[in-house]
Design an enzyme around this catalytic site. Structure first.
Site, PDB file in Angstrom:
ATOM      1  N   LYS A 106      -7.260  32.984  21.446  1.00 58.70           N
ATOM      2  CA  LYS A 106      -6.535  32.514  20.262  1.00 58.70           C
ATOM      3  C   LYS A 106      -7.301  31.440  19.503  1.00 58.70           C
ATOM      4  O   LYS A 106      -7.244  31.376  18.276  1.00 58.70           O
ATOM      5  CB  LYS A 106      -5.158  31.979  20.664  1.00 58.70           C
ATOM      6  N   GLU A 130      -4.501  41.415  20.195  1.00 53.78           N
ATOM      7  CA  GLU A 130      -3.059  41.316  20.432  1.00 53.78           C
ATOM      8  C   GLU A 130      -2.709  40.210  21.425  1.00 53.78           C
ATOM      9  O   GLU A 130      -1.727  39.489  21.258  1.00 53.78           O
ATOM     10  CB  GLU A 130      -2.531  42.660  20.958  1.00 53.78           C
ATOM     11  N   VAL A 133      -1.810  36.011  20.890  1.00 49.98           N
ATOM     12  CA  VAL A 133      -0.530  35.403  20.514  1.00 49.98           C
ATOM     13  C   VAL A 133       0.569  35.966  21.411  1.00 49.98           C
ATOM     14  O   VAL A 133       0.772  37.172  21.474  1.00 49.98           O
ATOM     15  CB  VAL A 133      -0.181  35.682  19.037  1.00 49.98           C
ATOM     16  N   GLY A 135       1.047  36.334  24.643  1.00 53.01           N
ATOM     17  CA  GLY A 135       0.789  37.068  25.874  1.00 53.01           C
ATOM     18  C   GLY A 135       1.120  38.540  25.812  1.00 53.01           C
ATOM     19  O   GLY A 135       0.528  39.309  25.062  1.00 53.01           O
ATOM     20  N   ILE A 137       3.799  40.046  24.689  1.00 48.80           N
ATOM     21  CA  ILE A 137       4.696  40.503  23.625  1.00 48.80           C
ATOM     22  C   ILE A 137       3.860  41.174  22.534  1.00 48.80           C
ATOM     23  O   ILE A 137       2.942  40.562  21.991  1.00 48.80           O
ATOM     24  CB  ILE A 137       5.468  39.317  23.008  1.00 48.80           C
ATOM     25  N   GLY A 188       2.007  25.473  37.362  1.00 50.03           N
ATOM     26  CA  GLY A 188       0.921  26.168  36.685  1.00 50.03           C
ATOM     27  C   GLY A 188       1.207  26.548  35.248  1.00 50.03           C
ATOM     28  O   GLY A 188       0.427  27.266  34.622  1.00 50.03           O
ATOM     29  N   LYS A 206      -1.739  29.818  17.051  1.00 52.39           N
ATOM     30  CA  LYS A 206      -1.033  31.105  17.032  1.00 52.39           C
ATOM     31  C   LYS A 206      -0.331  31.328  15.695  1.00 52.39           C
ATOM     32  O   LYS A 206      -0.287  32.460  15.195  1.00 52.39           O
ATOM     33  CB  LYS A 206      -0.038  31.152  18.189  1.00 52.39           C
ATOM     34  N   GLY A 303       0.358  34.527  31.457  1.00 50.26           N
ATOM     35  CA  GLY A 303       0.297  35.127  32.787  1.00 50.26           C
ATOM     36  C   GLY A 303      -0.748  36.207  32.855  1.00 50.26           C
ATOM     37  O   GLY A 303      -1.082  36.852  31.857  1.00 50.26           O
TER      38      GLY A 303
END
Length: 433
Positions: A106, A130, A133, A135, A137, A188, A206, A303
């Site tokens: 990003k 993709e 921004v 993760g 989604i 984390g 983002k 993640g």
């Protein structure tokens, strides 16, 4: 290319390891979709001996970027190494070698996205990002493909999981900012140095990307006004709840009359707002279009596997373009010249909390000041602080311009009765029952 697609991976951290796991575990599905095997051929790492989360033969690893970037058998590069300057250099080299690129970076895309898009088009290469921004989604694909026929007017969202986790714990469990931050670090969700997250810089990057794609204009990172969450107090969260709001760090972009407003700031959302119920480390992006109306994209914002899912989806898109012979065609020059709104064209409701002298006539003087600027009050709370012989006044305004509200704030300090402006925040939505 034949029946095999070879991939070069730049970086093998948490996300890079997730990409390899996903490609290995989903090989049957990939072959079914594409009619070709998808294999990681070479991986650039900094340390060959480092223990990693994925079991990969050492012969696949290299510390020499040329082994990846100049390998004629590699069709596509996945960049998950992070950083800006080195990543930019490698991606430009990849395009020069006619290799397509997918990235989750990003910071790089926010700062150099338009340059990299143009370099990709010049070399007839694809450039997808993709995962940069929110993760896992699919928000960028949703905007550029799913809503491509609509005219998007507003994009706002929770695009940083760290700050959303902290604010959730402060709001729901009464934790202090410091305790909630420490908890996020232990789990984390926050880095040892959380500055980029808590001061809104991550969200600003983002939002620059989202605004660029949503409104088809060159939006730079410095165009985004930014305020973080480190000064938010439990008192403000308590009053927000009492008034029917919850606090979120919101990225906001609005495009009207060919003028853009884009910012990141703590915002009091009415509890009935679609974004108000997004808790913990989750992300959500609310998009309003002329035709579709309200839509919202929700899911894990970070993640290993969620981010790897977005990356692999981009890989599938690139390979399909390769098979169709249409690579390098997805970039379109900006439609609009950038024009940022002045503060007199930015409108909203605002919350302000004041400490004032506990004496007769104070509120009438404050009210008169706001009235002179055509600012009316929607909600009012007033509490005496007996121990210190002062009072606390909390107001939520009706809709007004940012210019008038900022003028009111400046003039409040000139009133002898006002001891301190404790806090102020933007308000979104109608919290009245």
């Amino acid at each position: 290319m034949g029946n095999k697609i070879s991939i070069g991976l730049l970086g093998l951290g948490v996300v890079g390891s997730g990409v390899i796991k996903l490609i290995e575990n989903h090989q049957e599905k990939l072959v079914h979709q594409l009619g070709a095997d998808v294999q990681v051929k070479s991986v650039l790492v900094r340390n060959l001996d480092k223990q990693r989360d994925v079991d990969l033969d050492r012969t696949f690893l290299t510390t020499n970027p040329d082994d990846v970037l100049n390998d004629p058998e590699i069709d596509l590069i996945i960049e998950v190494m992070g950083g800006i300057d080195e990543a930019r250099e490698y991606i430009l080299k990849a395009f020069s070698a006619k290799k397509h690129v997918v990235t989750a970076n990003k910071d790089l895309v926010a700062l150099h996205g338009p340059e990299l898009q143009k370099a990709a088009r010049k070399n007839k290469c694809d450039f997808y990002y993709e995962a940069s921004v929110a993760g896992g989604i699919p928000i960028l694909r949703g905007i550029t493909e799913g809503l491509s026929s609509d005219r998007i007017r507003k994009v706002m969202g929770i695009v940083n999981g760290t700050t959303n986790y902290i604010l959730t714990k402060m709001d729901q469990e009464g934790l202090s900012y410091e305790v909630a931050l420490k908890q996020a670090q232990e789990l984390g969700f926050a880095e040892a140095d959380p500055t980029s997250d808590v001061e809104g810089l991550d969200a600003a990057r983002k939002m620059a990307i989202l605004a660029r794609l949503s409104f088809s204009m060159d939006v730079d990172l410095e165009d985004v006004e930014v305020k973080g969450i480190s000064d938010i107090s439990l008192d403000d969260l308590k009053y927000a709840s009492q008034l029917g709001y919850t606090m979120k760090l919101i990225g906001y972009a609005d495009f009207r009359d060919r003028q853009l407003e884009v910012n990141v700031q703590p915002t009091m959302l009415a509890k009935n707002h679609p974004l108000a119920s997004v808790s913990d480390e989750y992300n959500a992006v609310y998009v309003y279009g002329d035709a579709v109306g309200e839509t919202m994209f929700y899911g894990p914002g970070a993640g290993s596997l969620p981010t790897a899912t977005a990356i692999t989806s981009d890989v599938v898109s690139v390979i399909k373009n390769m098979l169709l012979g249409v690579t390098g065609s997805q970039y379109v020059d900006p439609h609009f010249n950038k024009e940022l709104k002045e503060s007199d064209k930015c409108f909203g409701q605002f919350y302000v909390r004041l400490h004032v002298k506990d004496e007769v006539g104070v509120f009438s003087r404050i009210s008169a000041l706001f009235n002179e600027l055509n600012i009316s009050f929607k909600r009012i709370l007033q509490n005496p602080i007996i121990k210190h012989e002062k009072a606390e006044i909390i107001v939520v305004t009706h809709q007004t311009s940012l210019e008038n509200f900022q003028t009111a704030l400046n003039h409040l300090n000139d009133l002898d009765a006002v001891m301190e402006t404790k806090s102020y925040y933007k308000v979104e939505g109608d919290a009245e029952k």
